[in-house]
Each structure stands twice: as structure tokens, then as C-alpha cells.
Design an enzyme around this catalytic site. Structure first.
Site, short mmCIF file in Angstrom:
data_model
loop_
_atom_site.label_atom_id
_atom_site.label_comp_id
_atom_site.label_asym_id
_atom_site.label_seq_id
_atom_site.Cartn_x
_atom_site.Cartn_y
_atom_site.Cartn_z
N LYS A 1 0.79 11.63 5.66
CA LYS A 1 1.12 10.52 6.58
C LYS A 1 1.61 9.30 5.79
CE LYS A 1 -2.15 7.82 7.37
NZ LYS A 1 -2.82 6.61 6.93
N LYS B 1 0.83 -1.22 0.00
CA LYS B 1 0.00 0.00 0.00
C LYS B 1 0.87 1.27 0.00
CE LYS B 1 -3.43 2.87 0.78
NZ LYS B 1 -4.21 3.35 -0.36
P1 NAD Z 1 -11.68 9.62 7.73
O1 NAD Z 1 -11.08 10.64 8.62
O2 NAD Z 1 -12.71 10.02 6.71
O3 NAD Z 1 -12.36 8.46 8.63
C1 NAD Z 1 -11.81 7.99 9.82
C2 NAD Z 1 -12.95 7.71 10.80
O4 NAD Z 1 -12.39 7.20 12.01
C3 NAD Z 1 -13.73 8.99 11.19
O5 NAD Z 1 -15.11 8.77 10.96
C4 NAD Z 1 -13.41 9.18 12.67
O6 NAD Z 1 -14.48 9.72 13.41
C5 NAD Z 1 -13.11 7.75 13.09
N1 NAD Z 1 -12.28 7.66 14.28
C6 NAD Z 1 -11.11 8.30 14.54
N2 NAD Z 1 -10.63 7.93 15.75
C7 NAD Z 1 -11.53 7.03 16.25
C8 NAD Z 1 -11.60 6.29 17.46
N3 NAD Z 1 -10.66 6.41 18.40
N4 NAD Z 1 -12.65 5.46 17.65
C9 NAD Z 1 -13.62 5.36 16.71
N5 NAD Z 1 -13.61 6.04 15.53
C10 NAD Z 1 -12.57 6.86 15.32
O7 NAD Z 1 -10.46 8.87 7.06
P2 NAD Z 1 -10.50 7.93 5.74
O8 NAD Z 1 -10.21 8.77 4.54
O9 NAD Z 1 -11.73 7.07 5.79
O10 NAD Z 1 -9.19 7.05 6.00
C11 NAD Z 1 -9.18 5.94 6.89
C12 NAD Z 1 -7.92 5.14 6.61
O11 NAD Z 1 -7.97 4.65 5.26
C13 NAD Z 1 -6.64 5.97 6.73
O12 NAD Z 1 -5.61 5.18 7.28
C14 NAD Z 1 -6.35 6.36 5.28
O13 NAD Z 1 -4.96 6.63 5.08
C15 NAD Z 1 -6.83 5.13 4.55
N6 NAD Z 1 -7.24 5.31 3.15
C16 NAD Z 1 -7.98 6.40 2.75
C17 NAD Z 1 -8.37 6.53 1.42
C18 NAD Z 1 -9.22 7.69 0.91
O14 NAD Z 1 -9.31 7.87 -0.32
N7 NAD Z 1 -9.86 8.47 1.77
C19 NAD Z 1 -8.01 5.54 0.49
C20 NAD Z 1 -7.28 4.44 0.93
C21 NAD Z 1 -6.91 4.34 2.25
#
Ligand code: NAD
Length: 296
Positions: free
Chosen positions: A240, A171
């Protein structure tokens, strides 16, 4: 199977909703954001009150959380997954995490007889909604095989990479390449428009030429609309990811001149205040420096 899902934001949300819509698995969700939870319970998932609540009721517990420190806190912290999970249950982290953190959590789980998989995903929110994301998985093959019915419920595109942590390495490599591609797209669009080309026509040409890519499609839509928020992938998260790739390169002594230039570009965009906006905001560094925007 009973599935527990912690973190239903931009990526976790559509993945969780697809499990509910596309399978018979019983899904329990927890997120700090009540609106995010509601988007899943509206479709039939059950809301949990805590990480402990989710963990106790699931065969497979999954997390999709922003930063390695968030995954660490939820997995290993007080009242976290480790404190409540029992042998026979499986923990799967779908976040983009640090390989070292994956191994740290995996070792703590293994000491309690719990199997863990790292299963980061790629394809953005569009791929997550369409259930076409790539899911790259590290961990024991038997545990992987047993988890397949859950993983396949949110994408058929699942690959077992090898031991725990290998999914995360794949990834980080992918994302480094994607971000470098976005940086090249920003430079190309600024150069072409500086020479007087119509931005929409330039995008149309590239979309049908050798400069095209998955990244370019999403990037050029943001550039032409000038709309960088709300993010589908926040710049802070992209920064990150690239930081983690650079850390891995340091460990392995692999030079990454493109990766490091792009990481610095992301850092400049963060200092301009764009960290919470979409990761395509790297374009705005060029726009500010040159005093003009791509948006016609
Ligand atoms: P996001 O910020 O939209 O979602 C994260 C969620 O986690 C939020 O709803 C937040 O409220 C929740 N959260 C945070 N701390 C928490 C806790 N202690 N307990 C419960 N819930 C908690 O982020 P995202 O874009 O969905 O990304 C999530 C992961 O996926 C990251 O590691 C990111 O790098 C990865 N990712 C993102 C994408 C993208 O296009 N957005 C693509 C691939 C991978």
C-alpha cells in the site's frame, strides 16, 4: 491532556502504551480487536465502546489504521470522528495515508473549525516500543506546537515538515527507499549464497560493511530464521505504501525505476499468498524461483 487513540495494532499499540507509561495524559482507546485494547487498558488506558465515545472525551484524537479507506471511514464515515468532534479538539492521523486523503479529511475537518495534523511514523515496532520512532508532521505550526506534549510522550524524535500532507509525503519517500533497500538485500543474499557463502557469515560481513542499513538488520533476521509471520509490518501495508508513492510519482511525473521494480516484486509476493506475512517476504519470491532458502 485527554488523548483518544483509535487503532492499537502493531504500531498504534506500543505508541498508545508509551503515552500511558511515559506521561500523565489520560488515554481512552478503541479498536475492533479486543485483545489489542486489553494490551493498553492493562497499563491504565480506558476502553471506549466506539469511535464516537473516544472522540467525545478527548482533547486530541489520534488514529493509527491500516489503509486510507479505513482512515476515511473512521474519520468521515457514519458515527465517525467528524460527526462528534468539536472546535478546540485536534485530530491527528498517525497512519501512512495518501496525501490526497489527508487533504480531503483535513478540508472536511477545517469546514467544521477542527484542526488536523498528519503525523506518520517510522522506525517499525521496535522503534515504537522503544519510543524512538521518527514522527513527521504536517499541518499548522501552532497546532503542531500545541500537540507536542502528546507527540513527545511517545517519541522525542518529532519534526514539523510544513503544511498538512507534508508529513505523509516524507513518509512515502522514506518507505520507498526502505523497500528498495530490502529488495537489494534479498538479491544480495541470494547471490552470495548461490556462490556457496555461509548466510550467517555473509550477514555478519554486510552488517559491518557499506551495504548495512536499518532495513538490513531486520530483514536479515527474518531471512536467517525463515520466520516471516506473525508480521511486524505486513506485506499488504508495505505494498500500500509503495502504491501511494508510485501514485504521487505519477502525479508529479517523477520516474522511479527502483520503486516500480520493487512494487512489482511486492505484487509477486502477494500473489504467492504472503500478503498477511511480514513485508520481508519479498525474499520468498527469490527463494521460490531459485528453489532454495536462505535459512541454513
Ligand atoms: P495493524 O493491522 O497491526 O493495526 C491496525 C489496527 O487498526 C488493528 O488493531 C485493527 O483492529 C484496527 N482497526 C482497523 N480498522 C478499524 C476500525 N474501523 N476501527 C477501529 N480499529 C480498527 O497495522 P500497523 O502495522 O499497526 O499499521 C498501522 C498504520 O501504521 C498503517 O497505516 C501502517 O502503514 C503504518 N505503519 C506501520 C509500521 C509497522 O512497522 N507495522 C511502521 C510505520 C507505519
Amino acid at each position: 491532556m485527554k488523548v483518544g487513540f483509535i487503532g492499537v495494532g502493531n504500531m498504534g499499540g506500543p505508541m498508545c502504551r508509551n503515552i500511558v507509561k511515559r506521561s500523565n495524559h489520560e488515554v481512552t482507546v478503541f479498536d475492533l480487536n479486543a485483545a489489542a485494547v486489553k494490551s493498553c487498558t492493562d497499563l491504565g488506558a480506558t476502553a471506549a465502546k466506539s469511535v464516537a465515545d473516544v472522540t467525545k472525551s478527548a482533547d486530541v484524537v489520534m488514529t493509527s489504521l491500516p489503509m486510507p479507506r479505513d482512515v476515511e471511514a473512521v474519520a468521515l464515515g457514519d458515527g465517525g470522528i467528524l460527526a462528534h468532534i468539536k472546535p478546540g479538539q485536534t485530530y491527528i492521523d498517525l497512519s501512512t495515508n495518501a496525501p490526497s486523503m489527508v487533504k480531503k479529511i483535513g478540508a472536511a475537518m477545517a469546514a467544521k473549525g477542527i484542526a488536523m495534523l498528519d503525523a506518520p511514523v517510522s522506525g517499525g515496532t521496535v522503534g515504537a516500543e522503544a519510543a524512538t520512532i521518527a514522527i513527521m508532521v504536517g499541518g499548522d505550526k501552532k497546532v503542531f506546537d500545541d500537540a507536542l506534549p502528546v507527540l513527545k510522550s511517545f517519541s522525542a524524535n518529532v519534526i514539523h515538515m510544513g503544511a498538512l500532507g507534508t508529513g505523509t509525503v516524507a513518509k512515502l519517500v522514506n518507505n520507498m527507499m526502505a523497500f528498495c533497500n530490502a529488495a537489494a538485500a534479498a538479491e544480495g543474499l541470494m547471490l552470495g549464497t548461490a556462490a556457496g557463502l555461509d548466510p550467517a557469515k555473509l550477514v555478519q560481513v554486510i552488517a559491518n560493511s557499506s551495504g548495512n542499513s536499518n532495513v538490513f538488520k531486520a530483514f536479515s533476521e527474518r531471512a536467517l530464521s525463515g520466520k516471516f509471520s506473525p508480521p511486524s509490518f505486513a506485506l499488504n501495508l508495505a505494498h500500500k505504501d509503495l502504491h501511494l508513492a508510485m501514485e504521487l510519482a505519477d502525479e508529479l511525473d517523477v520516474p522511479l525505476p527502483q520503486g516500480s521494480a520493487t512494487h512489482n516484486l511486492q505484487r509477486m509476493a502477494r500473489h504467492m499468498g504472503f500478503g498477511g506475512d511480514d513485508s520481508s517476504s519479498i525474499l520468498r519470491v527469490y527463494e521460490k524461483v531459485l528453489g532454495r532458502a536462505i535459512k541454513p
